[in-house]
Motif scaffolding. Structure first.
Motif, mmCIF file in Angstrom:
data_model
loop_
_atom_site.group_PDB
_atom_site.id
_atom_site.type_symbol
_atom_site.label_atom_id
_atom_site.label_comp_id
_atom_site.label_asym_id
_atom_site.label_seq_id
_atom_site.Cartn_x
_atom_site.Cartn_y
_atom_site.Cartn_z
ATOM 1 N N UNK A 230 0.792 -1.219 0.000
ATOM 2 C CA UNK A 230 0.000 0.000 0.000
ATOM 3 C C UNK A 230 0.825 1.269 0.000
ATOM 4 N N UNK A 231 2.135 1.160 0.128
ATOM 5 C CA UNK A 231 3.030 2.317 0.068
ATOM 6 C C UNK A 231 4.106 2.056 -0.978
ATOM 7 N N UNK A 232 4.512 3.113 -1.680
ATOM 8 C CA UNK A 232 5.519 2.951 -2.726
ATOM 9 C C UNK A 232 6.871 2.612 -2.113
ATOM 10 N N UNK A 233 7.467 1.537 -2.637
ATOM 11 C CA UNK A 233 8.824 1.150 -2.229
ATOM 12 C C UNK A 233 9.618 0.830 -3.491
ATOM 13 N N UNK A 234 10.936 0.927 -3.433
ATOM 14 C CA UNK A 234 11.745 0.534 -4.592
ATOM 15 C C UNK A 234 11.561 -0.950 -4.890
ATOM 16 N N UNK A 235 11.517 -1.292 -6.158
ATOM 17 C CA UNK A 235 11.462 -2.702 -6.544
ATOM 18 C C UNK A 235 12.861 -3.292 -6.484
ATOM 19 N N UNK A 236 12.955 -4.519 -6.005
ATOM 20 C CA UNK A 236 14.227 -5.222 -5.907
ATOM 21 C C UNK A 236 14.026 -6.658 -6.370
ATOM 22 N N UNK A 237 15.102 -7.377 -6.694
ATOM 23 C CA UNK A 237 14.939 -8.787 -7.049
ATOM 24 C C UNK A 237 14.236 -9.582 -5.945
ATOM 25 N N UNK A 238 14.504 -9.230 -4.682
ATOM 26 C CA UNK A 238 13.902 -9.957 -3.559
ATOM 27 C C UNK A 238 12.399 -9.754 -3.498
ATOM 28 N N UNK A 239 11.923 -8.478 -3.539
ATOM 29 C CA UNK A 239 10.472 -8.311 -3.398
ATOM 30 C C UNK A 239 9.719 -8.717 -4.658
ATOM 31 N N UNK A 240 10.373 -8.689 -5.814
ATOM 32 C CA UNK A 240 9.738 -9.213 -7.027
ATOM 33 C C UNK A 240 9.549 -10.728 -6.917
ATOM 34 N N UNK A 241 10.560 -11.403 -6.375
ATOM 35 C CA UNK A 241 10.450 -12.861 -6.197
ATOM 36 C C UNK A 241 9.325 -13.196 -5.217
ATOM 37 N N UNK A 250 -1.600 -18.028 -5.161
ATOM 38 C CA UNK A 250 -3.023 -17.670 -5.166
ATOM 39 C C UNK A 250 -3.696 -17.876 -6.515
ATOM 40 N N UNK A 251 -2.883 -18.043 -7.575
ATOM 41 C CA UNK A 251 -3.396 -18.210 -8.935
ATOM 42 C C UNK A 251 -4.198 -16.986 -9.409
ATOM 43 N N UNK A 252 -4.015 -15.868 -8.731
ATOM 44 C CA UNK A 252 -4.772 -14.661 -9.071
ATOM 45 C C UNK A 252 -4.152 -13.467 -8.355
ATOM 46 N N UNK A 253 -4.373 -12.269 -8.946
ATOM 47 C CA UNK A 253 -3.886 -11.035 -8.315
ATOM 48 C C UNK A 253 -5.032 -10.239 -7.714
ATOM 49 N N UNK A 254 -6.212 -10.809 -7.670
ATOM 50 C CA UNK A 254 -7.382 -10.044 -7.222
ATOM 51 C C UNK A 254 -7.203 -9.461 -5.817
ATOM 52 N N UNK A 255 -6.526 -10.203 -4.934
ATOM 53 C CA UNK A 255 -6.378 -9.713 -3.562
ATOM 54 C C UNK A 255 -5.437 -8.507 -3.473
ATOM 55 N N UNK A 256 -4.679 -8.222 -4.528
ATOM 56 C CA UNK A 256 -3.763 -7.080 -4.504
ATOM 57 C C UNK A 256 -4.503 -5.746 -4.551
ATOM 58 N N UNK A 257 -5.789 -5.765 -4.860
ATOM 59 C CA UNK A 257 -6.555 -4.513 -4.845
ATOM 60 C C UNK A 257 -6.585 -3.916 -3.432
ATOM 61 N N UNK A 258 -6.362 -4.741 -2.433
ATOM 62 C CA UNK A 258 -6.335 -4.251 -1.048
ATOM 63 C C UNK A 258 -5.158 -3.312 -0.820
ATOM 64 N N UNK A 259 -4.132 -3.388 -1.695
ATOM 65 C CA UNK A 259 -2.940 -2.557 -1.541
ATOM 66 C C UNK A 259 -2.926 -1.375 -2.523
ATOM 67 N N UNK A 260 -4.045 -1.173 -3.217
ATOM 68 C CA UNK A 260 -4.116 -0.004 -4.095
ATOM 69 C C UNK A 260 -4.115 -0.315 -5.571
ATOM 70 N N UNK A 261 -4.003 -1.604 -5.944
ATOM 71 C CA UNK A 261 -4.055 -1.946 -7.358
ATOM 72 C C UNK A 261 -5.478 -1.762 -7.872
ATOM 73 N N UNK A 262 -5.609 -1.136 -9.038
ATOM 74 C CA UNK A 262 -6.930 -0.989 -9.637
ATOM 75 C C UNK A 262 -7.439 -2.348 -10.111
ATOM 76 N N UNK A 263 -8.721 -2.586 -9.929
ATOM 77 C CA UNK A 263 -9.297 -3.899 -10.246
ATOM 78 C C UNK A 263 -9.102 -4.278 -11.705
ATOM 79 N N UNK A 264 -9.149 -3.291 -12.614
ATOM 80 C CA UNK A 264 -9.029 -3.620 -14.035
ATOM 81 C C UNK A 264 -7.600 -3.972 -14.439
#
Length: 503
Positions: A230-241, A250-264
């Motif tokens: 929910x807060x902007x952080x630098x992307x790194x190989x670790x957090x991408x993994x 989860x086979x889906x990214x739908x739950x990421x909307x809780x962190x600010x991702x737009x549903x579409x």
């Protein structure tokens, strides 16, 4: 810095018709600087409407047109010095792109320019440097679009490497996740495909190096936000993994909307993550920061600077002259005579707008670049170079204009070459070509000074569009070679329905 020719208080608008989203940015010139007024963006997914044969579906076109209809009121009333609209990968790829462009132009009442991949990359870099804090040393900028991903390595304001790869969050979603299912297998297939694309640019980019990596797209914005819960952080190989593990579990990214991702964005984020993971590995990136600026900001700031000494197109013209060893003296003489001739006929021929002077001047300066290939048919070689080269600052249509003018500056008048343009535009380009032909012809002997001792008159009432060329009394009779050239030129123009009279 905003263009000094625009009065204080002027409104500027940049419209980005992307493969995934359409964006509009409005700004006002205040005391020589730009103050952002409004940002609009809508998910259109134009690239999702491309079928297997490369045609844009009516459904996708309607999505785009409906979006533009909502944006149209914000650009209404602005002239072409205040607004610019550009199309990117989906419109580059679609065989029927012109059909959509024509409908969109009628709706917006402004021209839409389709830009090349490297030109898109250059404008993205411009958008980033104008809207983010100054970075010392070299930087890498990456923008993941719907149909392509742009990579730029540069230093300060200057991009040194510009690349556009055919991989985007929409096109890869169609290619690897078309059934809506996410598995370890199709995710890895997408990632390996991206790694394969990146092999083309890996060595030069690693060789260039950078002190900071920046990401400017909606995909990288989303990944940065989700990685930071929910807060902007630098992307790194670790957090991408970690994002990859969570997504595949989860086979889906739908739950990421809780962190600010737009549903579409949920449907295309897996493809975006696969591309991001791949370029982190290929380019050995350890940390990447999200930045707000992108293509539309680059278009906006360049629109504000057009007409100044910083105009990138002027630098491109000079670079082409140097690269292909065009004779600068001869180019300048032809340019002087062409612009002198244009002044005399501009009003009668509807060529008073500065854009026509620019087009004619650029063509005059580049008319001999084909000599670097071969003397025989060099006008055709020059046209080929201008049509297919990546020219910074120029749209595809502008390159086509330069190519057709250079192609038609000598020998038979190639009327058929103009048929790809609209009838009104076609006629004006043919008029420019007639002016350029005369300017070149007058300097056939390569004199030391520009020849401007002539007067031109036009008669549009005749279907032949009569052009009368007059020299001081008795002068032409003393120029037998020029007289012979004019006799032949009159025949060539007559063959396509034009009339040239000289005395």
């Amino acid at each position: 810095m905003a263009d000094a020719s625009l009065p204080d208080g002027s409104t500027l608008a940049a419209l980005d018709l992307g493969s995934n989203s359409f964006h509009l940015v409005l700004a006002r010139k205040i005391k020589g600087e730009l103050s952002l007024l409004k940002r609009l963006g809508e998910k259109v997914q134009l690239a999702a409407g491309l079928d297997d044969q490369g045609y844009l579906s009516e459904e996708a076109q309607q999505r785009g047109l409906e979006c533009l209809e909502r944006m149209a009121p914000f650009v209404r009333g602005l002239d072409d010095t205040q607004v610019r609209a550009v199309g990117t990968n989906a419109l580059r790829a679609a065989h029927n792109a012109q059909e959509f462009i024509q409908r969109a132009q009628e709706l917006l009442n402004i021209p839409i320019e389709v830009i090349a991949g490297r030109e898109e990359a250059r404008l993205i870099y411009a958008g980033v440097i104008h809207t983010s804090p100054k970075v010392g040393g070299r930087r890498l900028v990456v923008d993941i679009g719907g149909g392509s991903t742009e990579f730029i390595a540069g230093e300060d304001n200057e991009p040194h490497l510009l690349e556009s790869l055919h991989m985007g969050c929409v096109s890869y979603t169609q290619r690897f996740f078309s059934d809506g299912k996410l598995t370890e297998k199709n995710y890895q297939q997408a990632r390996l495909a991206a790694l394969s694309e990146l092999l083309h640019i890996q060595k030069p980019f690693l060789g260039h190096g950078w002190q900071q990596a920046q990401g400017s797209s909606g995909t990288l914005k989303t990944l940065s936000l989700v990685a930071g819960k929910g807060e902007f952080v630098p992307l790194t190989p670790k957090n991408l993994h970690e994002l990859e593990k969570e997504l595949l579990k989860n086979k889906s990214a739908d739950n990421w909307t809780a962190y600010g991702m737009k549903a579409d964005r949920a449907r295309v984020i897996a493809a975006g993550l696969a591309i991001t993971s791949a370029f982190f590995e290929s380019l050995q990136i350890q940390e990447m920061h999200y930045v707000e600026g992108a293509l539309r900001e680059g278009v906006l700031y360049e629109l504000a600077g057009t007409g100044t000494d910083l105009d990138i197109r002027e630098r491109t013209i000079k670079s082409l002259q140097d690269r292909f060893q065009a004779d600068p003296v001869q180019s300048d003489l032809v340019n002087q005579a062409a612009l002198y001739a244009l002044q005399q006929v501009a009003s009668a021929w509807g060529l008073t707008h500065p854009r026509w002077q620019s087009k004619l001047g650029w063509a005059a300066q580049l008319h001999e670049i084909g000599l670097s290939v071969a003397h025989t048919q060099y006008h055709k070689h020059g046209a080929y170079l201008l049509h297919y080269a990546d020219l910074a600052g120029f749209t595809r249509q502008q390159q086509c204009v330069l190519a057709v003018l250079v192609r038609s500056h000598r020998r038979k008048f190639p009327a058929s070459e103009f048929k790809s343009f609209s009838p009104e535009y076609q006629l004006k380009l043919q008029r420019l070509a007639r002016i350029l032909r005369l300017a070149v012809l007058l300097h056939h002997s390569r004199p030391d000074a520009a020849l401007t001792n002539f007067q031109l008159e036009v008669n549009n009432s005749s279907s032949k569009e009569t052009l009368t060329l007059q020299f001081p009394e008795g002068w032409l009779e003393q120029q037998p070679l020029l007289l012979t050239d004019l006799e032949q030129e009159a025949k060539w123009q007559a063959a396509v329905g034009f009339e040239l009279i000289y005395s």
